[in-house]
Design an enzyme around this catalytic site. Sequence first.
Site, PDB file in Angstrom:
ATOM      1  N   ASP A 214      33.525   9.220  17.937  1.00  0.00           N
ATOM      2  CA  ASP A 214      33.856   9.427  19.347  1.00  0.00           C
ATOM      3  C   ASP A 214      34.062  10.912  19.650  1.00  0.00           C
ATOM      4  OD1 ASP A 214      34.710   8.297  21.947  1.00  0.00           O
ATOM      5  OD2 ASP A 214      36.667   9.123  21.425  1.00  0.00           O
ATOM      6  N   GLU A 250      28.877  10.910  19.171  1.00  0.00           N
ATOM      7  CA  GLU A 250      28.827  10.995  20.633  1.00  0.00           C
ATOM      8  C   GLU A 250      29.006  12.450  21.048  1.00  0.00           C
ATOM      9  OE1 GLU A 250      31.202   9.549  24.662  1.00  0.00           O
ATOM     10  OE2 GLU A 250      32.277  10.068  22.837  1.00  0.00           O
TER      11      GLU A 250
END
Length: 508
Positions: A214, A250
Amino acid sequence: MKRFRACLLALVLLLSSCAEKGEETIRVSDGYRNYYEIFVRSFYDSDGDGLGDLAGVTEKLGYVSDSLGADGIWLMPVMPSPSYHKYDVTDYREIDPQYGTLGDFDALVAAAHARDVRVIIDLVLNHTSSSHPWFDSAVKALWKNEESKYIGYYNFTTGNPGAGYNRITDKYFYECRFVSTMPDLNLDNPDVREEIAGIVQFWLDRGVDGFRLDAVTSFYTGSPEKNIAFLTWLNGAVKAIRPDAYLVGEAWSDGGTISRYYGSGIDSFFNFPYSQATGRIVAALNSGSGSGFAAELAEWNAGIESVNAGAADALFLSNHDHARSAGFLMRDLQREKMAASLYLLAPGNPFIYYGEEIGMTGSGADPNKRLPMVWSQTDPDGKTVPPPGATQSTEGLAGADKQLRDNGSLLNHYRELLEIKVKNPEIARGEMEAIETGNSGIAAYSVTWEGRSIYVFHNLTAGKVEVDLTGLNLTGRSVSGYLATAGGKPRISTDRLTLPQMSSAVLR
Ligand code: CA
């Protein structure tokens, strides 16, 4: 030839749908996967409390792997967290009780592996929850003016640095780039890195096949160099434990930046520039510029492979942070099918967001993008309650059960696409090269792997097109798979391929 885990290549014999015709498909079982992103809370509720859970995912693995044909799942965060989305973790070595137990997790991984479905989990390392015991200990120590190793786990400062920081005591501020309940970790601290190494070991020992990382551009806000250096370390730490683990980051950014991040050795980064309403896939559909799409995508793949020879592009249409694709594709079934064909028949590891395959919609506030999976409009089994704050609904959408029975459904289009990829392993694994057909409405390219080439043709125009195969030195090929979004089928003769409007064909 790509080196991406080719060493661990295993062959699994699978009788596919063409077995009826006496053919057998050799299914390649390596690191290349068609991933399915699951928001567990909104997926399938196994125990009737209205919240999706891990046992529910296990129960629906048959849907994921047989009905849809995905062979990897990405579980959005499953660790304990006070928020409904769980992107702020309070314990990195547990399962949120709403989702079940570590035992449920182990059962899910075992059931997935039994189907040769790989499992990757969300790993949120930029920040913890402000309720994490580390942060709690640090703040208590600061108040009492005591020493604590946990103070060094975060970025505390005296004086207000401004945006991205929040006051925590009379004297101290802490870095929190997202919201005040998500304090940023100090990733330079060797103790924090040791914690992270222990956390990845913990989950790899439980059988996970990798991690979705993330918010990697926020690790060191404003410093791609430091982010890449950290990712290089993390990639090494994970691969030292399990060399074939898969990592996808990401890096929500532009193509140039994403390309740089491949220098970390991380296998994949989500391809944001091709995703969403403003991305290149939708632009190609809107403009009907197929040749431009193929040329750009081939160039993109060559670019990331020049930075990391093992790079695998990670295309997607939308994820839990974006308006759902069916909405920006104007709920037009033909366009939804064509968009799927464009990204799923390209090299790399694509990510299908749960519900995308049945045309779920949702936009605006985040909870609307994460609505309950529509299994059925008539059978309430497993149905979850909408996330708090959701204002939209999926009323009227044909559920997965109905779409499975409808040959012309979006779900069956996705299933057919993934079947074509099983029959043509070159698509995911090979080197892509654009082919200029002389018709700008056609996206054409070859993909070559282990000395074999396949040829993909997409007709993005509203009319039938003919491709002269002689001029392309492609005479004598056969159609290995095709997808026509408005009926009809491609015809091939020795020297000519005829494609109906908005259709795709794979030749080999
Ligand atoms: Ca439940």
